[in-house]
Design a protein around this motif. Structure first.
Motif, PDB file in Angstrom:
ATOM      1  N   ILE A 156      74.720   6.779 -20.868  1.00  0.00           N
ATOM      2  CA  ILE A 156      75.903   7.627 -20.701  1.00  0.00           C
ATOM      3  C   ILE A 156      75.604   8.763 -19.735  1.00  0.00           C
ATOM      4  N   ALA A 157      74.420   9.374 -19.866  1.00  0.00           N
ATOM      5  CA  ALA A 157      74.056  10.494 -19.006  1.00  0.00           C
ATOM      6  C   ALA A 157      73.958  10.078 -17.544  1.00  0.00           C
ATOM      7  N   ALA A 158      73.494   8.855 -17.305  1.00  0.00           N
ATOM      8  CA  ALA A 158      73.299   8.386 -15.931  1.00  0.00           C
ATOM      9  C   ALA A 158      74.618   8.173 -15.195  1.00  0.00           C
ATOM     10  N   SER A 159      75.704   7.980 -15.918  1.00  0.00           N
ATOM     11  CA  SER A 159      77.012   7.799 -15.279  1.00  0.00           C
ATOM     12  C   SER A 159      77.605   9.173 -14.966  1.00  0.00           C
ATOM     13  N   ASP A 160      78.714   9.159 -14.250  1.00  0.00           N
ATOM     14  CA  ASP A 160      79.406  10.422 -13.957  1.00  0.00           C
ATOM     15  C   ASP A 160      80.725  10.496 -14.713  1.00  0.00           C
ATOM     16  N   SER A 161      80.852   9.657 -15.737  1.00  0.00           N
ATOM     17  CA  SER A 161      82.105   9.573 -16.486  1.00  0.00           C
ATOM     18  C   SER A 161      82.321  10.809 -17.348  1.00  0.00           C
ATOM     19  N   THR A 162      83.592  11.107 -17.579  1.00  0.00           N
ATOM     20  CA  THR A 162      83.953  12.174 -18.511  1.00  0.00           C
ATOM     21  C   THR A 162      83.576  11.760 -19.922  1.00  0.00           C
ATOM     22  N   VAL A 163      83.039  12.697 -20.692  1.00  0.00           N
ATOM     23  CA  VAL A 163      82.591  12.415 -22.059  1.00  0.00           C
ATOM     24  C   VAL A 163      83.343  13.316 -23.024  1.00  0.00           C
ATOM     25  N   LEU A 164      83.830  12.737 -24.107  1.00  0.00           N
ATOM     26  CA  LEU A 164      84.482  13.482 -25.180  1.00  0.00           C
ATOM     27  C   LEU A 164      83.582  13.428 -26.408  1.00  0.00           C
ATOM     28  N   ILE A 165      83.129  14.602 -26.865  1.00  0.00           N
ATOM     29  CA  ILE A 165      82.251  14.691 -28.034  1.00  0.00           C
ATOM     30  C   ILE A 165      83.078  15.208 -29.205  1.00  0.00           C
ATOM     31  N   GLU A 166      83.100  14.449 -30.290  1.00  0.00           N
ATOM     32  CA  GLU A 166      83.820  14.861 -31.496  1.00  0.00           C
ATOM     33  C   GLU A 166      82.816  15.132 -32.612  1.00  0.00           C
ATOM     34  N   GLY A 167      83.129  16.078 -33.460  1.00  0.00           N
ATOM     35  CA  GLY A 167      82.251  16.378 -34.578  1.00  0.00           C
ATOM     36  C   GLY A 167      82.656  17.681 -35.240  1.00  0.00           C
ATOM     37  N   GLU A 168      82.331  17.799 -36.513  1.00  0.00           N
ATOM     38  CA  GLU A 168      82.657  19.014 -37.249  1.00  0.00           C
ATOM     39  C   GLU A 168      81.879  20.207 -36.694  1.00  0.00           C
ATOM     40  N   THR A 169      82.313  21.392 -37.066  1.00  0.00           N
ATOM     41  CA  THR A 169      81.623  22.605 -36.659  1.00  0.00           C
ATOM     42  C   THR A 169      80.171  22.573 -37.131  1.00  0.00           C
ATOM     43  N   GLY A 170      79.254  22.905 -36.217  1.00  0.00           N
ATOM     44  CA  GLY A 170      77.848  23.003 -36.578  1.00  0.00           C
ATOM     45  C   GLY A 170      77.062  21.718 -36.482  1.00  0.00           C
ATOM     46  N   THR A 171      77.649  20.636 -35.944  1.00  0.00           N
ATOM     47  CA  THR A 171      76.932  19.361 -35.874  1.00  0.00           C
ATOM     48  C   THR A 171      76.042  19.245 -34.640  1.00  0.00           C
ATOM     49  N   LYS A 173      77.333  19.779 -31.112  1.00  0.00           N
ATOM     50  CA  LYS A 173      78.058  19.273 -29.944  1.00  0.00           C
ATOM     51  C   LYS A 173      77.573  19.946 -28.658  1.00  0.00           C
ATOM     52  N   GLY A 174      77.286  21.242 -28.744  1.00  0.00           N
ATOM     53  CA  GLY A 174      76.798  21.954 -27.570  1.00  0.00           C
ATOM     54  C   GLY A 174      75.436  21.455 -27.121  1.00  0.00           C
ATOM     55  N   LEU A 175      74.554  21.154 -28.086  1.00  0.00           N
ATOM     56  CA  LEU A 175      73.233  20.620 -27.749  1.00  0.00           C
ATOM     57  C   LEU A 175      73.346  19.251 -27.085  1.00  0.00           C
ATOM     58  N   LEU A 176      74.284  18.448 -27.563  1.00  0.00           N
ATOM     59  CA  LEU A 176      74.479  17.121 -26.980  1.00  0.00           C
ATOM     60  C   LEU A 176      74.998  17.230 -25.552  1.00  0.00           C
ATOM     61  N   ALA A 177      75.929  18.147 -25.304  1.00  0.00           N
ATOM     62  CA  ALA A 177      76.441  18.354 -23.942  1.00  0.00           C
ATOM     63  C   ALA A 177      75.316  18.821 -23.020  1.00  0.00           C
ATOM     64  N   GLU A 178      74.489  19.716 -23.512  1.00  0.00           N
ATOM     65  CA  GLU A 178      73.344  20.205 -22.733  1.00  0.00           C
ATOM     66  C   GLU A 178      72.391  19.060 -22.388  1.00  0.00           C
TER      67      GLU A 178
END
Length: 457
Positions: A156-171, A173-178
């Motif tokens: 997923i990271a190697a592509s340039d596609s838009t990514v939508l991350i879903e998850g409850e607060t505190g799971t 999501k920011g670390l995954l985007a980073e």
């Protein structure tokens, strides 16, 4: 453990000896329309989830007008096949009874709108790879759910596609985007974060697209927005579900045309960014209730990753406890006490990893196991009351005076009191002060004196 190994190195070496499965099997299932306008239509699942509705983005698209755009979804979980209504207009029924969520048995009859579907598990399975590592970047997890995500991330990271991350607060999501940014071809470019929930609606357009000089009162100089500032890198739109409805078509146009215009300017600016968005809501439900544009959802939902809450991956809790305990402890043994691991592993942690980390930090500050349970969990794990802290009279006498010994005992009691009080009120100073009928400023002074962390509101 050799004397040269740190606890973290020992844990890593031990984990390396554990043979983990490299694949997971997802049981397939079939849905067949047995009554309604689409009678006879059937579909077999090709992943962990199958969505049903009238919108084109669903797996099973129905023509029944009484079915919502995103009506319901069936997911394959460790507990079974899970049916969930997505806030549909006319609801979902199971064997004639309206349900919000339920587990399905073979042959289950599902009613949506004027249509009836029959559910049947299939004999075959879909096999997906699992990562061997239990850590990727700053994300930790040895559960199947997390290792499945770890295995897919490089692709997923190697592509340039838009990514939508879903998850409850505190799971996380920011670390995954980073992590997606760091592993992409844009890693040398900037990662610009915009928290859509923290920006006033009147300023969100200027924050995203920038503004020209004089565009509004106070705009004394031209200023680039997040999309321009992230040129060659990534824009991370956190809590996108909070984006005002009137701003959504402007974001959609920017994503489609890859061109923006600063507020107060007609000059087009070409974009060279990747977009990652995150939300703690199910945007399909937001589309159903008219709070989120369907066309923007489809544009964002190219690659969708759901980060599971801690209650769905309990086997990760001991690993996270060990990591945070070693990270936060300042002296002594960096291995967490077994009673803390046992007690914390039994909790649901509605605030997820963020809440767990805060609880471990409080436990380290308190040191007394009785205080861990009272301030963090609200009560000791047993039905009996937690023991009083041990008072060592000999140590008090050694202080040399009755007054010094008394002050030490009072200080211990004060710390125990405020820690327990905060634990019972979610760490909130205002609620704690009201519960104890004490002045908030005085409570704040006690907290500062004893080094106890809290939030104002």
């Amino acid at each position: 453990m050799t004397s040269a190994q740190s606890p973290q190195e020992h844990a890593t070496a031990t984990a390396a000896l554990v043979v983990r499965p490299r694949e997971c099997a997802i049981t397939r299932f079939q849905l067949q329309v047995v009554s309604g306008p689409d009678l006879g239509r059937a579909i077999a699942s090709d992943g962990q989830e199958l969505a049903i509705g009238t919108a084109d983005g669903n797996h099973l698209v129905l023509s029944d007008r009484s079915v919502s755009r995103h009506h319901c979804v069936i997911s394959v979980t460790d507990q079974g096949f899970f049916l969930q209504d997505l806030g549909s207009r006319n609801g979902t029924t199971l064997s004639g009874f309206r349900v919000v969520a339920a587990y399905l048995n073979p042959g289950a009859v599902i009613g949506i709108g004027e249509s009836t579907l029959r559910f049947e598990p299939l004999a075959d399975e879909i096999v997906e790879p699992l990562a061997e590592e239990e850590r990727l970047g700053r994300l930790l997890g040895q559960s199947t759910a997390m290792r499945r995500i770890f295995a897919a991330l490089p692709r997923i990271a190697a592509s340039d596609s838009t990514v939508l991350i879903e998850g409850e607060t505190g799971t996380g999501k920011g670390l995954l985007a980073e992590l997606l940014h760091q592993q992409s071809s844009r890693a040398n470019g900037p990662l610009v974060v915009i928290d859509c929930s923290a920006i006033p609606p009147t300023l969100i357009e200027a924050e995203l697209f920038g503004h020209a000089k004089g565009a509004f009162t106070g705009a004394q100089n031209a200023r680039p927005g997040a999309f321009e500032s992230a040129a060659g890198g990534t824009v991370f739109l956190d809590e996108l579900g909070e984006l005002p409805l009137d701003m959504q078509p402007k974001l959609l146009r920017a994503l489609e045309e890859r061109v923006i215009r600063r507020v107060g300017s007609l000059e087009p600016v070409k974009l060279d960014v990747r977009v990652i968005a995150a939300t703690n809501r199910d945007l399909r439900q937001e589309v159903n209730r008219g709070a989120f544009r369907s066309d923007l959802f489809y544009r964002l939902n190219i690659v969708r990753i759901r980060l599971p809450p801690l209650r769905e991956r309990r086997e990760d809790i001991p690993l996270l406890i060990s990591h945070f305990y070693a990270q936060l402890t300042r002296s002594g043994d960096t291995r967490p006490p077994s009673e803390l691991v046992t007690a914390f592993s039994r909790q649901d942690w509605p605030g997820n990893v963020r809440e767990l980390r805060a609880a471990i930090e409080r436990a380290i500050l308190m040191q007394d196991p009785a205080l861990w349970f009272e301030a963090t969990l609200g009560a000791a794990p047993s039905s009996s009351a937690p023991p009083e802290p041990t008072v060592n009279i000999a140590d008090d006498i050694a202080l040399g005076s009755f007054r010094a010994a008394k002050e030490r005992t009072v200080a211990r009691w004060e710390r125990r009191f405020v820690e327990t009080l905060l634990g019972q009120n979610g760490g909130n100073i205002s609620r704690a002060a009201r519960a104890a009928r004490m002045d908030r400023n005085y409570l704040r002074e006690l907290l500062h004196r004893h080094g106890v962390l809290a939030t104002e509101e």
